[in-house]
Design an enzyme around this catalytic site. Structure first.
Site, short mmCIF file in Angstrom:
data_model
loop_
_atom_site.label_atom_id
_atom_site.label_comp_id
_atom_site.label_asym_id
_atom_site.label_seq_id
_atom_site.Cartn_x
_atom_site.Cartn_y
_atom_site.Cartn_z
CG LEU A 132 -1.98 -1.12 1.00
CD1 LEU A 132 -2.88 -1.11 2.67
CD2 LEU A 132 -2.90 -1.11 0.02
CG ASP A 179 4.01 2.80 -5.38
OD1 ASP A 179 3.03 2.36 -6.16
OD2 ASP A 179 4.75 1.66 -5.12
C1 GLA Z 1 5.29 -1.00 -6.67
C2 GLA Z 1 6.24 0.16 -7.46
C3 GLA Z 1 5.43 0.63 -8.40
C4 GLA Z 1 4.62 -0.50 -9.05
C5 GLA Z 1 4.03 -1.48 -8.52
C6 GLA Z 1 3.48 -2.22 -9.66
O1 GLA Z 1 4.35 -0.65 -5.88
O2 GLA Z 1 6.65 0.95 -6.34
O3 GLA Z 1 6.27 1.59 -8.87
O4 GLA Z 1 5.70 -0.76 -10.35
O5 GLA Z 1 4.96 -1.92 -7.64
O6 GLA Z 1 2.53 -1.91 -10.19
#
Ligand code: GLA
Length: 392
Positions: A132, A179
């Site tokens: 998350l 994220d």
């Molecule tokens: C992690 C990474 C993101 C993305 C997700 C998968 O959360 O930090 O940049 O690549 O995995 O979608």
């Protein structure tokens, strides 16, 4: 006591005076577009109403003293010299958590922005290691804090890029932008649609009668960073090989599903499977946009279920408990779609559920999961929330 008051009180306890400021930055949940951000794809996340909170003041020197309230009040003390060598002022290597704020400070300095020493305490409601984006929320909270003290101002997207840089170059996780973007640019009650190539984004509605429910398997894994970086390398390998046939190809965003299916036999099996997921997922996310705009949540939920199967069978980032949690949720009354969210291997699933069914859904999912695993899952009915901000 709410977390706002909690960080203020804890600051006062530790530093003997009230803090000048408080900031917060949320975690995120991703609905669709998984493992495509570092392939120039489209993602559909939302910032959630679980956040990291920081109370802080300038220290008046170049030294920052940071207190991790959730980790037995462990302290990390560094300055602009020691962060270059990832050490604290007493010469020890920075502990894992301290690399996120230190990485932010380092990146800001690298980009010529002033980083004033600060005294700070912070605490987070975003569960750690649960997919998350607890780390992005720490990065963005500290980014807001250093901005408030530094006398400069950058856009939320620039702040997100700073966090991604910190994570790539300082922490060593080759993540994409999703994220940090979600944490920095979140909007209340809205989904975010980001084009990870152009960095253009807009928001989309979720129908009034639909809720986002997050189910935490309560399982955590180690060595996720190396597995994640390996997935990213497979995608880059696929591009290098496909370029022999398609010289203009820059990323997996540039090849359609049909073209890929024609050419995929030139790829080694594992690389082919990883790339197949990405190409299909980028297509799935484009198809999802008109569905969301038309409020067709049934069809959107189907795409979420397909995404889970693809992450499991092609991209290889699911896990026994994630599979179980998604499988148990999908047939429950009121559930439109269920899948693992974020980087994978462990952590949470995201579920779209008819609002009136959420209570029953959460209860049944918890008890079914608990009966089969002996593990107690945390289930959150979450709201899309505002991105990182200075609160006081
Ligand atoms: C992690 C990474 C993101 C993305 C997700 C998968 O959360 O930090 O940049 O690549 O995995 O979608």
């Amino acid at each position: 006591m709410d977390i706002f008051q909690f960080v203020i009180d804890q600051y006062e306890k530790r530093f003997g005076i009230k803090p000048d400021h408080v900031a917060r930055a949320p975690g995120r949940v991703n609905l669709l577009g998984e493992h495509v951000d570092y392939n120039d794809g489209l993602v559909l996340p939302a910032a959630i109403n679980l956040a990291t909170w920081i109370a802080f003041s300038p220290s008046g020197t170049d030294t920052s003293t940071l207190v991790a309230l959730d980790l037995e009040k462990e302290e990390s003390v560094f300055d602009s010299k020691t962060i270059q060598t990832k050490t604290s002022v007493d010469g020890h290597m920075l502990t894992d958590w301290a690399k996120y704020p230190a990485g932010m400070a380092w990146t800001l300095l690298e980009h010529g922005l002033a980083v004033k020493g600060m005294n700070a305490v912070f605490s987070s409601k975003v569960p750690r290691g649960a997919s998350l984006s607890s780390s992005a929320s720490v990065e963005m909270t500290f980014g807001i804090a250093w901005q408030a003290l530094g006398g400069w101002s950058i856009s939320p997207m620039q702040l997100a890029l700073t966090g991604q840089w910190a994570e790539n170059k300082y922490v060593g996780m080759n993540c994409g932008i999703m994220d940090q973007f979600s944490s920095a640019c979140g909007e209340k009650d809205r989904l975010l649609l980001l084009d990870c190539r152009s960095l253009e984004y807009r928001t989309l509605p979720l129908p009034e009668d639909v809720a986002i429910v997050i189910a935490d398997t309560s399982v955590r894994r180690t060595l996720v960073t190396s597995a994640y970086n390996k997935r990213r390398e497979s995608c880059e390998d696929a591009v290098i090989l496909l370029k022999k046939k398609l010289p203009n190809l820059k990323s997996l965003r540039d090849i359609s599903v049909e073209e890929f299916n024609k050419l995929s036999s030139i790829l080694p099996e594992e690389t082919r499977m990883r790339a197949q997921h990405v190409v299909n997922e980028i297509e799935r996310t484009s198809c999802a946009i008109p569905l969301l705009e038309a409020g067709d949540i049934n069809a959107f939920g189907e795409l979420m279920n397909e995404c889970h199967a693809s992450l499991r069978d092609l991209f290889g980032v699911s896990g026994t408990e994630l599979d179980l949690m998604a499988r148990l949720a999908q047939p429950l009354p009121g559930c439109y779609g269920a899948r693992q969210t974020g980087g994978g291997f462990a952590g949470c699933t995201v579920n779209l559920v008819k609002k009136e069914a959420t209570q029953e859904f959460s209860k049944r999912l918890s008890s079914l999961y608990e009966a089969q695993t002996g593990l107690h899952p945390e289930v959150y009915v979450c709201q899309a929330s505002q991105g990182a901000e200075l609160v006081k």
